[in-house]
Design a protein around this motif. Structure first.
Motif, PDB file in Angstrom:
ATOM      1  N   LEU A 144       0.833  -1.196   0.000  1.00  0.00           N
ATOM      2  CA  LEU A 144       0.000   0.000   0.000  1.00  0.00           C
ATOM      3  C   LEU A 144       0.870   1.249   0.000  1.00  0.00           C
ATOM      4  CD1 LEU A 144      -2.917   1.195   0.462  1.00  0.00           C
ATOM      5  CD2 LEU A 144      -2.481   0.933   2.915  1.00  0.00           C
ATOM      6  N   VAL A 145       0.430   2.254  -0.751  1.00  0.00           N
ATOM      7  CA  VAL A 145       1.030   3.578  -0.671  1.00  0.00           C
ATOM      8  C   VAL A 145      -0.097   4.580  -0.460  1.00  0.00           C
ATOM      9  CG1 VAL A 145       1.099   3.756  -3.202  1.00  0.00           C
ATOM     10  CG2 VAL A 145       2.445   5.320  -1.816  1.00  0.00           C
ATOM     11  N   ILE A 146       0.033   5.407   0.566  1.00  0.00           N
ATOM     12  CA  ILE A 146      -0.947   6.447   0.883  1.00  0.00           C
ATOM     13  C   ILE A 146      -0.234   7.788   0.800  1.00  0.00           C
ATOM     14  CG2 ILE A 146      -2.469   7.432   2.640  1.00  0.00           C
ATOM     15  CD1 ILE A 146      -2.905   4.648   3.745  1.00  0.00           C
ATOM     16  N   ALA A 147      -0.753   8.681  -0.044  1.00  0.00           N
ATOM     17  CA  ALA A 147      -0.108   9.972  -0.258  1.00  0.00           C
ATOM     18  C   ALA A 147      -1.140  11.077  -0.151  1.00  0.00           C
ATOM     19  CB  ALA A 147       0.562  10.007  -1.633  1.00  0.00           C
ATOM     20  N   GLY A 148      -0.730  12.215   0.419  1.00  0.00           N
ATOM     21  CA  GLY A 148      -1.680  13.309   0.449  1.00  0.00           C
ATOM     22  C   GLY A 148      -1.317  14.431   1.397  1.00  0.00           C
TER      23      GLY A 148
END
Length: 245
Positions: free
Chosen positions: A158-162
């Protein structure tokens, strides 16, 4: 994190590098030509956007913006929230969507966009673009909901960006770091004219090894494009490469 000079997004066809960019674009209210130049220079494989236009008929603006960059936007119902995700044509999108997070009325809608995707010859990963609340009490709640999301709950990396709307000392940051690594390190992102805060982040599963590319971006364009600076990195998906690939 290792620095390297990378001439093209993800290293081109056949590479195990996936370039992820996270960018708050302030609803295209600033210099969109400068914004396009910044993004074109970054050459993302996955572009996680926050604060895209969110009025009911704004989809065509996002689609046109994606097309002008040679990127793909899957569209879909966003519930008037301003977070979405674009991908390069070298990336296969297996599933995608937008989900809202609970907020108080009449606060701005908040939520996240997700895409289950893969590089050819590799196992899939899930990428998420998120924009957390301005309310300190809501941010860790939203981060916890995001981590428990059904779409993100399989075994894929998983990659979570923001835009996290808080620094690394905040509770939401801690929540997102439970199973994921803070992949960018101490890169200041706000305000774009003279950054003094790191309120944007890219978190990644340990299997996704981050590599920081050295990319020359025009200072004037960074200031003119929007009020945040972009975050960007390459994720090495070599551990996910299929044996026959």
């Amino acid at each position: 994190m290792t620095d390297h000079v990378e001439p093209a997004a993800g290293g081109g066809s056949g590479s195990s590098l996936l370039r992820v960019v996270s960018y708050n674009v302030r609803a295209f209210k600033d210099d969109t030509d400068a914004l396009r130049r910044v993004i074109s220079t970054l050459q993302p494989d996955v572009l996680c956007l926050q604060e895209v236009p969110r009025h009911p008929f704004s989809g065509h603006r996002i689609a046109d913006f994606a097309a002008s960059l040679g990127l793909f936007w899957g569209g879909g119902h966003r519930g008037r929230m301003s977070t979405t995700l674009l991908t390069a044509l070298r990336v296969d999108v297996l599933d995608s969507g937008h989900r809202n997070l609970p907020v108080r009325r009449p606060d701005e809608p908040r939520g996240y966009a997700f895409a289950r995707l893969r590089l050819p010859g590799h196992l899939p990963i899930t990428a998420v673009s998120v924009h957390l609340s301005l309310r300190p009490a809501e941010r860790p709640q939203h981060a916890a909901l995001l981590r428990r999301s059904a779409e993100l709950g399989d075994d894929s990396p998983l990659v979570i960006a923001g835009d996290i709307n808080e620094t690394h000392q905040g509770n939401a940051w801690t929540e997102l770091s439970r199973d994921l690594e803070d992949a960018n390190g101490d890169v200041l992102t706000f305000p774009s004219s003279a950054p003094v805060k790191r309120i944007d982040a890219i978190f990644a599963s340990p299997a996704l090894k981050p590599v920081r590319p050295q990319i020359a971006l025009e200072e004037a364009d960074l200031v003119a494009a929007t009020d945040h600076r972009p975050l960007y990195l390459d994720l090495d998906l070599g551990a996910l490469r299929l044996p026959q690939a």
